[in-house]
Design a protein around this motif. Sequence first.
Motif, PDB file in Angstrom:
ATOM      1  N   LEU A 230       0.764  -1.186  -0.202  1.00 45.34           N
ATOM      2  CA  LEU A 230       0.113   0.053   0.069  1.00 45.34           C
ATOM      3  C   LEU A 230       0.787   1.232  -0.070  1.00 45.34           C
ATOM      4  O   LEU A 230       0.687   2.106  -0.869  1.00 45.34           O
ATOM      5  CB  LEU A 230      -1.211  -0.028   1.277  1.00 45.34           C
ATOM      6  CG  LEU A 230      -1.861   1.396   1.409  1.00 45.34           C
ATOM      7  CD1 LEU A 230      -2.893   1.515   0.342  1.00 45.34           C
ATOM      8  CD2 LEU A 230      -2.639   1.225   2.768  1.00 45.34           C
ATOM      9  N   GLY A 231       1.947   1.344   0.952  1.00 42.43           N
ATOM     10  CA  GLY A 231       2.685   2.747   1.228  1.00 42.43           C
ATOM     11  C   GLY A 231       4.075   2.476   0.515  1.00 42.43           C
ATOM     12  O   GLY A 231       4.718   3.594   0.444  1.00 42.43           O
ATOM     13  N   ASN A 232       4.578   1.222   0.286  1.00 44.53           N
ATOM     14  CA  ASN A 232       5.859   1.191  -0.149  1.00 44.53           C
ATOM     15  C   ASN A 232       7.171   1.545   0.894  1.00 44.53           C
ATOM     16  O   ASN A 232       7.898   2.305   0.718  1.00 44.53           O
ATOM     17  CB  ASN A 232       6.142   1.935  -1.522  1.00 44.53           C
ATOM     18  CG  ASN A 232       7.530   1.480  -2.203  1.00 44.53           C
ATOM     19  OD1 ASN A 232       8.338   2.420  -2.655  1.00 44.53           O
ATOM     20  ND2 ASN A 232       8.050   0.151  -1.929  1.00 44.53           N
ATOM     21  N   ILE A 233       6.668   1.535   2.159  1.00 45.70           N
ATOM     22  CA  ILE A 233       7.546   1.605   3.419  1.00 45.70           C
ATOM     23  C   ILE A 233       7.827   0.592   4.237  1.00 45.70           C
ATOM     24  O   ILE A 233       8.739   0.599   5.170  1.00 45.70           O
ATOM     25  CB  ILE A 233       7.072   3.097   3.988  1.00 45.70           C
ATOM     26  CG1 ILE A 233       5.915   2.986   4.847  1.00 45.70           C
ATOM     27  CG2 ILE A 233       7.312   4.291   3.308  1.00 45.70           C
ATOM     28  CD1 ILE A 233       5.531   3.933   5.902  1.00 45.70           C
ATOM     29  N   CYS A 234       6.572  -0.360   4.349  1.00 43.13           N
ATOM     30  CA  CYS A 234       6.881  -1.607   4.952  1.00 43.13           C
ATOM     31  C   CYS A 234       7.031  -2.753   4.543  1.00 43.13           C
ATOM     32  O   CYS A 234       8.146  -3.202   4.526  1.00 43.13           O
ATOM     33  CB  CYS A 234       5.590  -1.453   6.036  1.00 43.13           C
ATOM     34  SG  CYS A 234       4.947  -0.334   7.059  1.00 43.13           S
ATOM     35  N   ARG A 235       6.063  -3.420   3.878  1.00 42.37           N
ATOM     36  CA  ARG A 235       6.287  -4.692   3.260  1.00 42.37           C
ATOM     37  C   ARG A 235       7.007  -4.901   2.217  1.00 42.37           C
ATOM     38  O   ARG A 235       8.090  -5.619   1.959  1.00 42.37           O
ATOM     39  CB  ARG A 235       4.734  -5.351   3.299  1.00 42.37           C
ATOM     40  CG  ARG A 235       3.723  -5.438   4.495  1.00 42.37           C
ATOM     41  CD  ARG A 235       2.648  -5.858   4.189  1.00 42.37           C
ATOM     42  NE  ARG A 235       1.783  -4.642   3.629  1.00 42.37           N
ATOM     43  CZ  ARG A 235       0.404  -4.596   2.996  1.00 42.37           C
ATOM     44  NH1 ARG A 235      -0.175  -5.536   3.176  1.00 42.37           N
ATOM     45  NH2 ARG A 235      -0.118  -3.549   2.746  1.00 42.37           N
ATOM     46  N   SER A 236       6.812  -3.904   1.208  1.00 37.32           N
ATOM     47  CA  SER A 236       7.413  -4.189  -0.208  1.00 37.32           C
ATOM     48  C   SER A 236       8.876  -3.843  -0.261  1.00 37.32           C
ATOM     49  O   SER A 236       9.709  -4.479  -0.905  1.00 37.32           O
ATOM     50  CB  SER A 236       6.605  -3.356  -1.097  1.00 37.32           C
ATOM     51  OG  SER A 236       6.615  -1.957  -0.854  1.00 37.32           O
TER      52      SER A 236
ATOM     53  N   SER B 280      -6.372  -6.316  -1.403  1.00 39.97           N
ATOM     54  CA  SER B 280      -6.574  -4.896  -2.122  1.00 39.97           C
ATOM     55  C   SER B 280      -5.689  -4.332  -3.031  1.00 39.97           C
ATOM     56  O   SER B 280      -5.752  -3.641  -3.765  1.00 39.97           O
ATOM     57  CB  SER B 280      -6.832  -3.882  -0.812  1.00 39.97           C
ATOM     58  OG  SER B 280      -5.617  -3.814  -0.050  1.00 39.97           O
ATOM     59  N   ASN B 281      -4.138  -4.691  -2.460  1.00 36.19           N
ATOM     60  CA  ASN B 281      -3.253  -4.389  -3.652  1.00 36.19           C
ATOM     61  C   ASN B 281      -3.394  -5.205  -4.908  1.00 36.19           C
ATOM     62  O   ASN B 281      -3.348  -4.366  -5.944  1.00 36.19           O
ATOM     63  CB  ASN B 281      -1.889  -5.050  -3.103  1.00 36.19           C
ATOM     64  CG  ASN B 281      -1.282  -4.703  -1.721  1.00 36.19           C
ATOM     65  OD1 ASN B 281      -0.466  -5.276  -0.876  1.00 36.19           O
ATOM     66  ND2 ASN B 281      -1.901  -3.584  -1.180  1.00 36.19           N
TER      67      ASN B 281
ATOM     68  N   SER C 101      -0.463   3.499  -3.331  1.00 39.35           N
ATOM     69  CA  SER C 101      -0.924   4.676  -3.237  1.00 39.35           C
ATOM     70  C   SER C 101       0.004   5.804  -2.930  1.00 39.35           C
ATOM     71  O   SER C 101       1.275   5.399  -3.392  1.00 39.35           O
ATOM     72  CB  SER C 101      -1.290   4.700  -1.399  1.00 39.35           C
ATOM     73  OG  SER C 101      -0.143   4.829  -0.613  1.00 39.35           O
ATOM     74  N   THR C 102      -0.367   6.916  -2.836  1.00 43.43           N
ATOM     75  CA  THR C 102       0.588   7.967  -2.874  1.00 43.43           C
ATOM     76  C   THR C 102       0.984   8.358  -1.481  1.00 43.43           C
ATOM     77  O   THR C 102       1.624   9.359  -1.219  1.00 43.43           O
ATOM     78  CB  THR C 102      -0.156   9.353  -3.664  1.00 43.43           C
ATOM     79  OG1 THR C 102      -1.362   9.529  -2.735  1.00 43.43           O
ATOM     80  CG2 THR C 102      -0.676   9.171  -4.900  1.00 43.43           C
TER      81      THR C 102
ATOM     82  N   GLN D 221       5.075   5.467  -6.289  1.00 47.30           N
ATOM     83  CA  GLN D 221       4.004   4.750  -6.738  1.00 47.30           C
ATOM     84  C   GLN D 221       4.259   3.837  -8.073  1.00 47.30           C
ATOM     85  O   GLN D 221       5.037   4.410  -8.757  1.00 47.30           O
ATOM     86  CB  GLN D 221       2.739   5.890  -7.030  1.00 47.30           C
ATOM     87  CG  GLN D 221       1.309   5.147  -7.111  1.00 47.30           C
ATOM     88  CD  GLN D 221       0.278   6.505  -7.237  1.00 47.30           C
ATOM     89  OE1 GLN D 221       0.577   7.213  -7.681  1.00 47.30           O
ATOM     90  NE2 GLN D 221      -0.969   5.770  -6.638  1.00 47.30           N
ATOM     91  N   VAL D 222       3.352   2.810  -7.874  1.00 44.24           N
ATOM     92  CA  VAL D 222       3.469   2.111  -9.488  1.00 44.24           C
ATOM     93  C   VAL D 222       3.038   2.944 -10.357  1.00 44.24           C
ATOM     94  O   VAL D 222       2.300   3.658 -10.424  1.00 44.24           O
ATOM     95  CB  VAL D 222       2.751   0.817  -9.142  1.00 44.24           C
ATOM     96  CG1 VAL D 222       1.398   1.060  -9.051  1.00 44.24           C
ATOM     97  CG2 VAL D 222       2.988  -0.217 -10.308  1.00 44.24           C
ATOM     98  N   THR D 223       3.998   2.631 -11.772  1.00 45.22           N
ATOM     99  CA  THR D 223       3.502   3.662 -12.705  1.00 45.22           C
ATOM    100  C   THR D 223       2.994   2.311 -14.150  1.00 45.22           C
ATOM    101  O   THR D 223       3.103   1.309 -13.980  1.00 45.22           O
ATOM    102  CB  THR D 223       4.585   4.138 -13.303  1.00 45.22           C
ATOM    103  OG1 THR D 223       5.587   3.190 -13.827  1.00 45.22           O
ATOM    104  CG2 THR D 223       5.494   5.090 -12.312  1.00 45.22           C
ATOM    105  N   LYS D 224       2.550   3.266 -15.041  1.00 48.68           N
ATOM    106  CA  LYS D 224       2.015   2.598 -15.924  1.00 48.68           C
ATOM    107  C   LYS D 224       3.131   1.690 -16.803  1.00 48.68           C
ATOM    108  O   LYS D 224       2.951   0.394 -17.145  1.00 48.68           O
ATOM    109  CB  LYS D 224       1.448   3.188 -17.223  1.00 48.68           C
ATOM    110  CG  LYS D 224      -0.086   3.907 -16.854  1.00 48.68           C
ATOM    111  CD  LYS D 224      -0.588   4.759 -18.020  1.00 48.68           C
ATOM    112  CE  LYS D 224      -1.885   5.433 -17.646  1.00 48.68           C
ATOM    113  NZ  LYS D 224      -2.870   4.775 -17.905  1.00 48.68           N
TER     114      LYS D 224
END
Length: 196
Positions: A14-20, A133-134, A48-49, A115-118
Motif C-alpha cells: 500500500l505505502g511502499n515503506i513497510c512490506r514491499s 486490496s493490493n 497509493s501516494t 507509486q507504481v507506474t504504467k
Amino acid sequence: MAASSGKSVLFVCLGNICRSPIAEAVFRKMATDAGVVDKWRIDSAATSTYEIGNPPDHRGQACMKKHGVPMRHVARQWVIDSGATTDWNTGSSPDARGLACLRTHGIETKHRARQVTKEDFMTFDYILCMDESNLSDLKKKANSVKNSKAKIELLGSYDPEKQLIIKDPYYGHEEDFENVYEQCVRCCKVFLENNS
Ligand SMILES: N#Cc1ccccc1-c1cc(NCCCN2CCCCC2)c2ccccc2n1
C-alpha cells in the motif's frame, strides 16, 4: 542458445515503506548470495501516494538490521537531494540503467517510496503484492495499460506454509514486522528457486 536474458520483479504494497521494501531487500540478498543478482532488476513500489519520497519504516529497518539484511534507506544526517526541471517523472524511481551503473561502482542507491507506474506494467516480468486490496488495485491499473506484460500475483502464493496474505503491519508492532520478514523469506526463496 542465447544467454538467458535478465528477469525483473517489482514488489508492491500500500505505502511502499513497510512490506514491499522488506520483500525487495530480502529478495536482493537471496539473489546476491546465489550469485545471480546481476541477472535481476529488483524494485518496489506503492499502490497509493501516501508515502511517496519517504524512507522505509524505522520498524522494518530495525527488523532487517537484526537479520543482517542490507536495506537501502535515506541517510538521516545529511539531506542530499536531486531534482528535475520538469514534472515528467515525478514519483518515479531513478532509471534502471543508471541504478545498474551506480551499482557496478559499488554505489548503493537509497530506496524512497514511489507509486507504481504504467511503465511498470509494461517492463516488469513479475509484480508481486501483499494482500487482496493490493491485487485488486493493481489489476484495475493494469486494465488501463495497453500492453501490460507483468504477471500480477500475491507474493504469498509462493509460501510453502500457505499463508497467502502478508498483512499490513503499519498499525502493528515489532512482532508484526518479524512476521512480514519471515513470510517474505519463505516466499522469496521459492520464487527465486522457480526462476533459477
Ligand atoms: N489506509 C489504511 C490502512 C488501513 C488498515 C491498516 C493499515 C492502513 C495503513 C495506513 C497508512 N497510513 C495512514 C493513513 C494514510 N492516509 C489515508 C487517507 C489518505 C491520506 C493518507 C499506511 C501508510 C503507509 C503504509 C501502510 C499504511 N497502512
